[in-house]
Design a protein around this motif. Structure first.
Motif, PDB file in Angstrom:
ATOM      1  N   MET A 191       0.752  -1.195  -0.130  1.00 35.83           N
ATOM      2  CA  MET A 191      -0.114   0.036  -0.012  1.00 35.83           C
ATOM      3  C   MET A 191       1.063   1.367  -0.128  1.00 35.83           C
ATOM      4  SD  MET A 191      -2.804  -1.173  -0.219  1.00 35.83           S
ATOM      5  CE  MET A 191      -3.822   0.102  -0.163  1.00 35.83           C
ATOM      6  N   ARG A 192       0.563   2.207  -0.913  1.00 37.84           N
ATOM      7  CA  ARG A 192       1.531   3.379  -1.033  1.00 37.84           C
ATOM      8  C   ARG A 192       0.295   4.447  -1.093  1.00 37.84           C
ATOM      9  NH1 ARG A 192       4.059   0.810  -5.814  1.00 37.84           N
ATOM     10  NH2 ARG A 192       5.427  -0.830  -4.708  1.00 37.84           N
ATOM     11  N   LEU A 193      -0.808   4.546  -0.689  1.00 38.42           N
ATOM     12  CA  LEU A 193      -1.784   5.305  -0.830  1.00 38.42           C
ATOM     13  C   LEU A 193      -1.463   6.422   0.255  1.00 38.42           C
ATOM     14  CD1 LEU A 193      -4.385   6.101  -1.924  1.00 38.42           C
ATOM     15  CD2 LEU A 193      -5.553   4.983  -0.190  1.00 38.42           C
ATOM     16  N   PHE A 194      -0.919   6.240   1.515  1.00 41.20           N
ATOM     17  CA  PHE A 194      -0.615   7.232   2.421  1.00 41.20           C
ATOM     18  C   PHE A 194       0.692   7.009   3.157  1.00 41.20           C
ATOM     19  CE2 PHE A 194      -5.523   6.923   2.868  1.00 41.20           C
ATOM     20  CZ  PHE A 194      -5.643   8.022   2.099  1.00 41.20           C
ATOM     21  N   THR A 195       1.551   7.629   3.111  1.00 40.13           N
ATOM     22  CA  THR A 195       2.592   7.561   3.803  1.00 40.13           C
ATOM     23  C   THR A 195       2.480   7.784   5.481  1.00 40.13           C
ATOM     24  OG1 THR A 195       3.380   9.866   3.627  1.00 40.13           O
ATOM     25  CG2 THR A 195       4.401   8.216   2.035  1.00 40.13           C
ATOM     26  N   ASN A 196       1.474   8.701   5.720  1.00 40.65           N
ATOM     27  CA  ASN A 196       1.097   9.014   7.188  1.00 40.65           C
ATOM     28  C   ASN A 196      -0.391   9.002   7.128  1.00 40.65           C
ATOM     29  OD1 ASN A 196       0.139  10.097   9.568  1.00 40.65           O
ATOM     30  ND2 ASN A 196       2.303  11.161   9.865  1.00 40.65           N
ATOM     31  N   MET A 197      -0.999   8.194   7.374  1.00 42.18           N
ATOM     32  CA  MET A 197      -2.577   7.732   7.399  1.00 42.18           C
ATOM     33  C   MET A 197      -2.995   9.128   8.340  1.00 42.18           C
ATOM     34  SD  MET A 197      -3.423   4.430   9.634  1.00 42.18           S
ATOM     35  CE  MET A 197      -2.809   4.274  11.192  1.00 42.18           C
ATOM     36  N   TYR A 198      -2.736   9.327   9.514  1.00 39.57           N
ATOM     37  CA  TYR A 198      -3.195  10.292  10.324  1.00 39.57           C
ATOM     38  C   TYR A 198      -3.224  11.764   9.724  1.00 39.57           C
ATOM     39  CZ  TYR A 198      -3.311   7.149  14.066  1.00 39.57           C
ATOM     40  OH  TYR A 198      -3.651   6.061  14.852  1.00 39.57           O
ATOM     41  N   ALA A 225      -3.140  12.151   6.248  1.00 38.02           N
ATOM     42  CA  ALA A 225      -3.976  12.309   5.298  1.00 38.02           C
ATOM     43  C   ALA A 225      -5.464  12.383   5.620  1.00 38.02           C
ATOM     44  CB  ALA A 225      -4.021  10.908   4.590  1.00 38.02           C
ATOM     45  N   LEU A 226      -5.875  11.863   6.868  1.00 36.37           N
ATOM     46  CA  LEU A 226      -7.039  11.955   7.561  1.00 36.37           C
ATOM     47  C   LEU A 226      -7.517  13.391   7.989  1.00 36.37           C
ATOM     48  CD1 LEU A 226      -9.532  10.687   9.077  1.00 36.37           C
ATOM     49  CD2 LEU A 226      -8.258  10.547  10.933  1.00 36.37           C
ATOM     50  N   CYS A 227      -6.454  13.976   8.565  1.00 37.00           N
ATOM     51  CA  CYS A 227      -6.533  15.385   9.123  1.00 37.00           C
ATOM     52  C   CYS A 227      -6.639  16.425   7.898  1.00 37.00           C
ATOM     53  CB  CYS A 227      -5.590  15.681   9.943  1.00 37.00           C
ATOM     54  SG  CYS A 227      -5.456  14.761  11.429  1.00 37.00           S
ATOM     55  N   SER A 228      -5.937  16.014   6.933  1.00 33.94           N
ATOM     56  CA  SER A 228      -6.070  17.026   5.876  1.00 33.94           C
ATOM     57  C   SER A 228      -7.437  16.908   4.942  1.00 33.94           C
ATOM     58  CB  SER A 228      -4.948  17.076   5.140  1.00 33.94           C
ATOM     59  OG  SER A 228      -4.832  15.768   4.053  1.00 33.94           O
ATOM     60  N   GLY A 229      -7.632  15.665   4.932  1.00 37.84           N
ATOM     61  CA  GLY A 229      -8.891  15.346   4.260  1.00 37.84           C
ATOM     62  C   GLY A 229     -10.246  15.758   4.856  1.00 37.84           C
ATOM     63  N   VAL A 230     -10.387  15.431   6.004  1.00 37.16           N
ATOM     64  CA  VAL A 230     -11.849  15.388   6.858  1.00 37.16           C
ATOM     65  C   VAL A 230     -11.656  16.162   8.057  1.00 37.16           C
ATOM     66  CG1 VAL A 230     -12.659  13.500   5.459  1.00 37.16           C
ATOM     67  CG2 VAL A 230     -11.793  13.180   7.553  1.00 37.16           C
ATOM     68  N   GLY A 231     -10.457  16.200   8.702  1.00 33.64           N
ATOM     69  CA  GLY A 231     -10.213  16.815  10.009  1.00 33.64           C
ATOM     70  C   GLY A 231     -10.135  15.593  11.070  1.00 33.64           C
ATOM     71  N   SER A 245     -11.674   1.314  17.247  1.00 30.90           N
ATOM     72  CA  SER A 245     -12.285   0.837  18.670  1.00 30.90           C
ATOM     73  C   SER A 245     -10.749   0.079  19.576  1.00 30.90           C
ATOM     74  CB  SER A 245     -13.314   0.223  19.150  1.00 30.90           C
ATOM     75  OG  SER A 245     -13.342  -0.776  18.257  1.00 30.90           O
ATOM     76  N   ASP A 246     -10.127  -0.627  18.789  1.00 33.94           N
ATOM     77  CA  ASP A 246      -8.926  -1.389  19.273  1.00 33.94           C
ATOM     78  C   ASP A 246      -7.565  -0.602  19.306  1.00 33.94           C
ATOM     79  OD1 ASP A 246     -10.460  -3.799  19.021  1.00 33.94           O
ATOM     80  OD2 ASP A 246      -9.900  -4.327  17.081  1.00 33.94           O
ATOM     81  N   GLU A 247      -7.782   0.814  18.990  1.00 37.36           N
ATOM     82  CA  GLU A 247      -6.657   1.685  19.017  1.00 37.36           C
ATOM     83  C   GLU A 247      -6.743   2.673  20.415  1.00 37.36           C
ATOM     84  OE1 GLU A 247      -3.689   1.451  17.631  1.00 37.36           O
ATOM     85  OE2 GLU A 247      -4.434  -0.178  16.321  1.00 37.36           O
ATOM     86  N   PRO A 248      -5.748   3.091  21.105  1.00 34.54           N
ATOM     87  CA  PRO A 248      -6.128   4.101  21.824  1.00 34.54           C
ATOM     88  C   PRO A 248      -6.430   5.491  21.404  1.00 34.54           C
ATOM     89  CG  PRO A 248      -3.868   3.354  21.909  1.00 34.54           C
ATOM     90  CD  PRO A 248      -4.402   2.678  21.024  1.00 34.54           C
ATOM     91  N   LEU A 249      -7.219   6.187  21.765  1.00 32.62           N
ATOM     92  CA  LEU A 249      -7.761   7.525  21.400  1.00 32.62           C
ATOM     93  C   LEU A 249      -6.375   8.530  21.368  1.00 32.62           C
ATOM     94  CD1 LEU A 249      -9.762   9.585  20.344  1.00 32.62           C
ATOM     95  CD2 LEU A 249     -10.404   9.985  22.681  1.00 32.62           C
ATOM     96  N   ILE A 250      -6.051   8.989  20.298  1.00 31.60           N
ATOM     97  CA  ILE A 250      -4.775   9.923  20.568  1.00 31.60           C
ATOM     98  C   ILE A 250      -5.627  11.480  19.499  1.00 31.60           C
ATOM     99  CG2 ILE A 250      -3.209   8.192  20.272  1.00 31.60           C
ATOM    100  CD1 ILE A 250      -2.854   8.917  17.274  1.00 31.60           C
ATOM    101  N   ASP A 251      -4.729  12.276  19.908  1.00 26.63           N
ATOM    102  CA  ASP A 251      -4.889  13.456  19.334  1.00 26.63           C
ATOM    103  C   ASP A 251      -4.307  13.332  17.828  1.00 26.63           C
ATOM    104  OD1 ASP A 251      -5.646  15.955  18.139  1.00 26.63           O
ATOM    105  OD2 ASP A 251      -4.483  17.321  19.639  1.00 26.63           O
ATOM    106  N   ALA A 252      -5.023  12.723  16.827  1.00 28.17           N
ATOM    107  CA  ALA A 252      -4.553  12.336  15.576  1.00 28.17           C
ATOM    108  C   ALA A 252      -4.074  13.556  14.676  1.00 28.17           C
ATOM    109  CB  ALA A 252      -5.439  11.540  14.716  1.00 28.17           C
ATOM    110  N   CYS A 253      -4.440  14.754  14.926  1.00 33.60           N
ATOM    111  CA  CYS A 253      -4.297  15.896  14.056  1.00 33.60           C
ATOM    112  C   CYS A 253      -3.251  16.930  14.560  1.00 33.60           C
ATOM    113  CB  CYS A 253      -5.491  16.537  13.605  1.00 33.60           C
ATOM    114  SG  CYS A 253      -6.388  15.490  12.563  1.00 33.60           S
TER     115      CYS A 253
END
Length: 72
Positions: A35-42, A44-50, A62-70
């Motif tokens: 997979m080469r879609l995103f080098t940093n998925m967070y 990409a998430l933050c720039s795309g949808v916040g 839900s399996d991951e601890p809640l973090i401030d992803a952005c």
């Protein structure tokens, strides 16, 4: 792109680091794809949808601890 398969796809999973995608078909074929879609998925998430809300995080990660992803 994954090769076309005559069988039905029964499963899809990403590796823990998100770098590989594996698919399993009912004909017994397993495909691995880098997979080469995103080098940093967070990023990409933050720039795309916040930032995800706590409710979205619980629903989709839900399996991951809640973090401030952005936060940089």
């Amino acid at each position: 792109m994954l090769p076309e398969s005559p069988g039905k796809m029964n499963g899809v999973v990403f590796s823990p680091d998100g770098s590989l995608l594996a698919t399993a078909n009912d004909d017994g074929t397993v495909y691995l794809a880098k997979m080469r879609l995103f080098t940093n998925m967070y990023a990409a998430l933050c720039s795309g949808v916040g930032a995800p809300t706590p409710e979205e995080w619980e629903e989709y990660a839900s399996d991951e601890p809640l973090i401030d992803a952005c936060t940089s």
